[in-house]
Write a protein that holds these residues in place. Structure first.
Motif, mmCIF file in Angstrom:
data_model
loop_
_atom_site.group_PDB
_atom_site.id
_atom_site.type_symbol
_atom_site.label_atom_id
_atom_site.label_comp_id
_atom_site.label_asym_id
_atom_site.label_seq_id
_atom_site.Cartn_x
_atom_site.Cartn_y
_atom_site.Cartn_z
ATOM 1 N N UNK A 13 9.412 -26.445 3.842
ATOM 2 C CA UNK A 13 9.037 -25.195 3.179
ATOM 3 C C UNK A 13 8.368 -24.232 4.146
ATOM 4 N N UNK A 14 7.424 -24.745 4.923
ATOM 5 C CA UNK A 14 6.759 -23.897 5.923
ATOM 6 C C UNK A 14 7.761 -23.357 6.930
ATOM 7 N N UNK A 15 8.706 -24.197 7.296
ATOM 8 C CA UNK A 15 9.708 -23.784 8.280
ATOM 9 C C UNK A 15 10.848 -22.961 7.666
ATOM 10 N N UNK A 16 10.784 -22.719 6.379
ATOM 11 C CA UNK A 16 11.826 -21.944 5.703
ATOM 12 C C UNK A 16 11.371 -20.544 5.299
ATOM 13 N N UNK A 17 10.156 -20.189 5.637
ATOM 14 C CA UNK A 17 9.650 -18.871 5.231
ATOM 15 C C UNK A 17 10.537 -17.760 5.776
ATOM 16 N N UNK A 18 10.973 -17.897 7.022
ATOM 17 C CA UNK A 18 11.845 -16.860 7.595
ATOM 18 C C UNK A 18 13.227 -16.858 6.947
ATOM 19 N N UNK A 19 13.619 -17.976 6.358
ATOM 20 C CA UNK A 19 14.921 -18.068 5.702
ATOM 21 C C UNK A 19 14.891 -17.350 4.360
ATOM 22 N N UNK A 20 13.823 -17.587 3.592
ATOM 23 C CA UNK A 20 13.784 -17.112 2.214
ATOM 24 C C UNK A 20 12.812 -15.963 1.949
ATOM 25 N N UNK A 21 11.868 -15.730 2.849
ATOM 26 C CA UNK A 21 10.839 -14.711 2.568
ATOM 27 C C UNK A 21 10.399 -13.989 3.833
#
Length: 194
Positions: A13-21
């Motif tokens: 989730x932390x590593x997905x911030x740039x993906x989704x937000x």
């Protein structure tokens, strides 16, 4: 299994911030500053990583087998794929190499290859959750990174053969140390049978 899933949600989730937000991330960094952002990001990532390690270890104690043990050749394929993964991950950190110039995001590609290798050679629910989670994340993250590159018209600097050779040699050595020693010490499994 809940510990493993919670860890994956935190870490990925932390590593997905740039993906989704991406917009929220940019606004938050502007609001609180880059150092506080990196501090919270690091703490969440570390907490997630610890939960992943502990959760995977717990899940391995009572494995849920999903299909018969894969044939021996899948371990050989996994060894070859993880060798490629190590070279790609190292290439992300060696400046001016041709792999990074050509692939743009060798770290994410390395994670994809590593996760795929482990999915091929393993057969438990914990393996599917852990490595499948990382593979799904890497697919989405690479897609987002390439989209960012296109929108920013990112052009990678050409790499040199000597820097590429350094990335390959360091990747091979790191893979050998991990495959023949550290994997057994840290994970409790000797992938090379030694």
């Amino acid at each position: 299994m809940l510990t493993l899933v919670a860890g994956l949600l935190l870490f990925l989730g932390a590593h997905s911030v740039r993906v989704f937000a991406e917009g929220w991330r940019t606004a938050t960094i502007a609001s609180v500053g880059e150092k506080p952002w990196k501090g919270v990001y690091s703490l969440v990532s570390i907490a997630g990583f610890v939960l992943v390690v502990v959760g995977y270890g717990l899940a391995r104690q009572s494995p849920v087998v999903l299909w018969p043990q894969p044939p021996v050749w899948t371990r050989h394929l996994a060894a070859l794929l993880t060798l490629v993964a190590f070279v790609l991950v190292v290439a992300a950190y060696v400046p001016g190499n041709q792999l990074k110039a050509k692939l743009h995001h060798p770290m994410i590609l390395g994670v994809k290859v590593w996760a795929l290798a482990h999915l091929v050679a393993n057969n438990t629910l914990a393996d599917l959750v852990l490595f499948g989670g990382f593979l799904a994340w890497a697919v989405l993250d690479l897609r987002a990174a390439r989209k960012r590159d296109r929108s920013l018209a990112t052009v990678a600097a050409a790499g040199s053969a000597s820097r590429t050779a350094i990335a390959v040699v360091v990747g091979l050595v790191a893979w050998a140390v991990f495959a023949f020693w550290l994997h057994r010490v840290l994970i409790g499994v000797s992938p090379m049978g030694v």
